[in-house]
Design a protein around this motif. Structure first.
Motif, PDB file in Angstrom:
ATOM      1  N   GLY A  18      41.982  57.773  37.600  1.00 40.60           N
ATOM      2  CA  GLY A  18      41.099  57.996  38.735  1.00 40.60           C
ATOM      3  C   GLY A  18      41.663  57.415  40.019  1.00 40.60           C
ATOM      4  O   GLY A  18      40.927  57.197  40.977  1.00 40.60           O
ATOM      5  N   GLY A  19      42.972  57.136  40.043  1.00 39.67           N
ATOM      6  CA  GLY A  19      43.587  56.592  41.252  1.00 39.67           C
ATOM      7  C   GLY A  19      43.983  55.127  41.077  1.00 39.67           C
ATOM      8  O   GLY A  19      44.797  54.609  41.826  1.00 39.67           O
ATOM      9  N   PRO A  90      32.554  47.702  42.222  1.00 42.47           N
ATOM     10  CA  PRO A  90      31.644  48.803  41.945  1.00 42.47           C
ATOM     11  C   PRO A  90      32.393  50.118  42.031  1.00 42.47           C
ATOM     12  O   PRO A  90      33.209  50.311  42.931  1.00 42.47           O
ATOM     13  N   GLY A  91      32.115  50.985  41.115  1.00 45.06           N
ATOM     14  CA  GLY A  91      32.789  52.274  41.167  1.00 45.06           C
ATOM     15  C   GLY A  91      33.944  52.383  40.189  1.00 45.06           C
ATOM     16  O   GLY A  91      34.628  53.373  40.149  1.00 45.06           O
ATOM     17  N   LEU A  93      34.746  52.405  36.206  1.00 43.81           N
ATOM     18  CA  LEU A  93      34.179  52.454  34.867  1.00 43.81           C
ATOM     19  C   LEU A  93      35.168  51.814  33.903  1.00 43.81           C
ATOM     20  O   LEU A  93      36.367  51.953  34.059  1.00 43.81           O
ATOM     21  N   VAL A 120      38.666  53.356  34.913  1.00 41.77           N
ATOM     22  CA  VAL A 120      38.678  54.593  35.703  1.00 41.77           C
ATOM     23  C   VAL A 120      37.947  54.370  37.010  1.00 41.77           C
ATOM     24  O   VAL A 120      36.788  53.966  37.019  1.00 41.77           O
ATOM     25  N   SER A 121      38.612  54.691  38.081  1.00 41.87           N
ATOM     26  CA  SER A 121      37.917  54.641  39.371  1.00 41.87           C
ATOM     27  C   SER A 121      37.121  55.928  39.542  1.00 41.87           C
ATOM     28  O   SER A 121      37.580  57.009  39.199  1.00 41.87           O
ATOM     29  N   THR A 122      35.930  55.781  40.042  1.00 36.55           N
ATOM     30  CA  THR A 122      35.127  56.982  40.302  1.00 36.55           C
ATOM     31  C   THR A 122      35.148  57.309  41.789  1.00 36.55           C
ATOM     32  O   THR A 122      34.509  58.247  42.229  1.00 36.55           O
ATOM     33  N   LEU A 123      35.875  56.518  42.546  1.00 35.69           N
ATOM     34  CA  LEU A 123      35.719  56.613  43.998  1.00 35.69           C
ATOM     35  C   LEU A 123      36.588  57.653  44.681  1.00 35.69           C
ATOM     36  O   LEU A 123      36.252  58.124  45.750  1.00 35.69           O
ATOM     37  N   HIS A 124      37.681  57.990  44.062  1.00 34.85           N
ATOM     38  CA  HIS A 124      38.633  58.817  44.802  1.00 34.85           C
ATOM     39  C   HIS A 124      38.519  60.296  44.511  1.00 34.85           C
ATOM     40  O   HIS A 124      38.267  60.709  43.408  1.00 34.85           O
ATOM     41  N   GLY A 125      38.754  61.027  45.512  1.00 36.40           N
ATOM     42  CA  GLY A 125      38.969  62.463  45.345  1.00 36.40           C
ATOM     43  C   GLY A 125      37.706  63.236  45.069  1.00 36.40           C
ATOM     44  O   GLY A 125      36.689  62.691  44.678  1.00 36.40           O
TER      45      GLY A 125
END
Ligand SMILES: [Zn+2]
Ligand SMILES: [Zn+2]
Lengths: 126, 449
Positions: A18-19, A90-91, A93, A120-125
């Motif tokens: 996720g980045g 935050p963001g 997982l 896993v980052s949920t923030l990007h893209g």
């Protein structure tokens, strides 16, 4: 649990996606061995792992992209009280063997031999 | 900790903890529940109709990839009878889109969907690299955002597609609700919570003539948590690409996002609660969309997209808050009957700013204790104004000339003489005087920041 704790190190796989891989030498998958016990002699848990990753694996200076406010990396380890557990930014997982870490005790989950831990980052893209 | 058992099948080990209701699910049950909820969103809002061609705004990122995958699955499972295509926008930043466009190309093969990639050069006559060369690094985000806001609509119109779906998720909508709430901009809050929006765009029907049409935009993932979207992509092994915005996120949006994420930690249902509150507040805004949620799929709210900034070409914002789009457009009853485009033009030509409209924006509301008269911010006008269409490109605009065209005017005026000609056509009679351009550019820095 006792099997792992009798050994010095625990071999595990840590993955970033996720980045987040960009913060870890652009490598998605890292095979590591971490100490079976933390500084206080307790079984190493996810909080310990996050500290370890921040201090040892992460070459990117932007620690705050991985941990909240950079607390882990700035404050020397011995100052960290057990109560001051690491907060994941935050963001992000965390999946422990594909299970949401909230089902596994979050950062208190004790690392087992062969575990796969995915951040896993949920923030990007989009 | 003892392994938890799936709440649905009562058999498998639970791997997912649903943020909205703390339900523990196994992988197959999670996937089917997630898909069923998207299906429910689509059917209860009548988002699609049989025979419709729908472009998925695809960036290669998680949201649009999940959207494409889920829509393919549902279209086959429930026989929506829609034709799905992928539409990607290439800003023309050297190297920046390479990986994400490769991802989209793979997705096109994986999902068997035709893919069109349109560049800013094709849409505007300028790549972002050329813009940066001209205006410098500072401020180019404005161009990128303004251009991006229209890119999908323009692209869809080019392809003759009337409906674009984007990957906006519940977190995105909650973030936008909070931002508008914190700005005191309820009219815009009302517009941006709508699941379906519509923008007039120009359609080249023949080389000589063009006609205007409404491009419908919808957000099938509006009620899906970002966390679940990521988990769905993970558990379905979807091929998506994550990239960082080249520019740091605009502070205000970044704070709103952090707030949402922190709220989710403490109270996971907060995200959907904010979305629902946004919808409820939207109902209170005079002239706001009524969001009836059933049977009014064709009655889209007209909206100038506010999304902007960098990092995503499917309209989802990852940073860089764009200047606000300030005018409120009220759907007339006639528009609700389906004559949207006609209504916009007539409204625009009639009274551009009805002084005694029965529709009074909350911000300037009669009962407001502090807010009497016009809003304080001189450049911010949440007051109801009729929306017209850009005299040049036909895109929905509160000004005579839309922001993209104003920016293009400035760019084209200063284009080095030896560089290639602009492919983007600008009718002479619509040319602006210097003042208007200046005003237009100033308005681009709208917003409280
Ligand atoms: Zn199950
Ligand atoms: Zn225009």
């Amino acid at each position: 649990m006792s099997a792992a704790s009798t050994e010095d190190v625990v071999p595990i796989t840590v993955e970033f996606s996720g980045g987040l891989e960009m913060l870890f030498s652009n490598e998605r998958k890292h095979k590591l061995s971490i100490a079976a016990k933390d500084e206080s002699g307790l079984n190493s848990n996810v909080a310990f792992l996050v500290r370890y990753l921040c201090d040892n694996l992460m070459k990117d200076p932007r620690k705050d992209l991985f941990v909240l406010d950079g607390t882990v990396c700035v404050v020397p380890e011995h100052v960290l009280s057990p109560a001051l557990t690491i907060q994941r930014r935050p963001g992000i997982l965390v999946l422990i063997n594909d299970a949401d870490w909230e089902l596994e005790g979050e950062d208190k989950y004790e690392i087992q031999k062969g575990d796969n831990i995915l951040f896993v980052s949920t923030l990007h893209g989009g | 900790m003892a392994p938890s058992i799936c709440a649905v099948c009562q058999t498998n080990r639970a791997l997912i903890l649903r943020p909205k209701n703390h339900q523990k699910l196994c992988k197959p049950c999670f996937i089917s529940v997630f898909e069923a909820e998207i299906h429910h969103t689509i059917t209860t809002n009548s988002l699609f109709h049989r025979g419709e061609r729908i472009a998925v705004g695809a960036s290669g990122g998680k949201d649009s990839t999940v959207l494409a995958s889920v829509l393919k699955t549902l279209n086959e499972r429930y026989d929506y009878g829609v034709e799905l295509i992928l539409l990607s926008i290439d800003e023309g930043i050297k190297g920046y889109r390479d990986d994400s466009l490769e991802t989209v190309k793979r997705n096109a093969k994986q999902y068997g969907m035709p893919l069109t990639i349109l560049g800013y050069d094709e849409l505007y006559g300028w790549t972002m690299d050329q813009v940066v060369e001209q205006v410098g690094k500072k401020g180019n985000c404005t161009y990128c955002g303004v251009f991006r806001r229209q890119a999908l609509d323009r692209g869809a119109a080019k392809l003759g597609v009337r409906h674009v779906v984007t990957g906006h998720n519940a977190d995105d909508v909650a973030e936008t609700v909070l931002m508008n709430l914190l700005r005191g901009d309820l009219p815009r809050l009302s517009r941006t919570t709508s699941i379906v929006t519509s923008t007039p765009s120009i359609v080249p029907s023949s080389p000589e003539t063009t006609s205007h049409t409404n491009i419908k935009r919808s957000k099938p993932l509006k009620y899906a948590y970002e966390k679940e979207i990521v988990l769905y992509a993970h558990h379905k092994n979807l091929d998506y690409f994550s990239t960082e915005c080249l520019y740091s996120p605009e502070a205000f949006r970044g704070s709103a996002r952090a707030l949402i994420k922190n709220l989710e930690r403490v109270r996971p249902s907060a995200i959907l609660d904010v979305v629902r509150s946004g919808e409820d507040m939207a109902k209170l805004v005079p002239g706001g969309n009524d969001n009836c949620g059933n049977g009014c799929g064709g009655q889209a709210t007209l909206v100038e997209e506010e999304e902007g900034g960098c990092g995503s070409s499917n309209g989802r914002t990852t940073g860089g808050e764009m200047a606000s789009m300030e005018q409120q457009l009220v759907q007339s009853e006639a528009a609700a009957e389906g004559g949207l485009e006609v209504e916009i033009t007539t409204a625009a030509s009639k009274s551009p700013n009805p002084p005694d409209s029965d529709v009074i924006p909350l911000v300037t509301g009669k009962k407001g204790k502090k807010l009497k008269g016009p809003p304080h911010g001189t450049r911010k006008q949440p007051a109801r104004q009729t929306m017209g269409q850009c005299a040049r490109c036909g895109y929905l605009s509160s000004q005579d000339i839309c922001k993209a065209c104003v920016l293009l005017e400035g760019l084209n005026k200063n284009r080095p003489k030896n560089s290639i000609e602009v492919t983007y056509d600008i009718p002479e009679e619509a040319s602006l005087n210097g003042n208007t351009v200046v005003n237009g550019v100033q308005q681009l820095s709208l917003g409280p920041d």
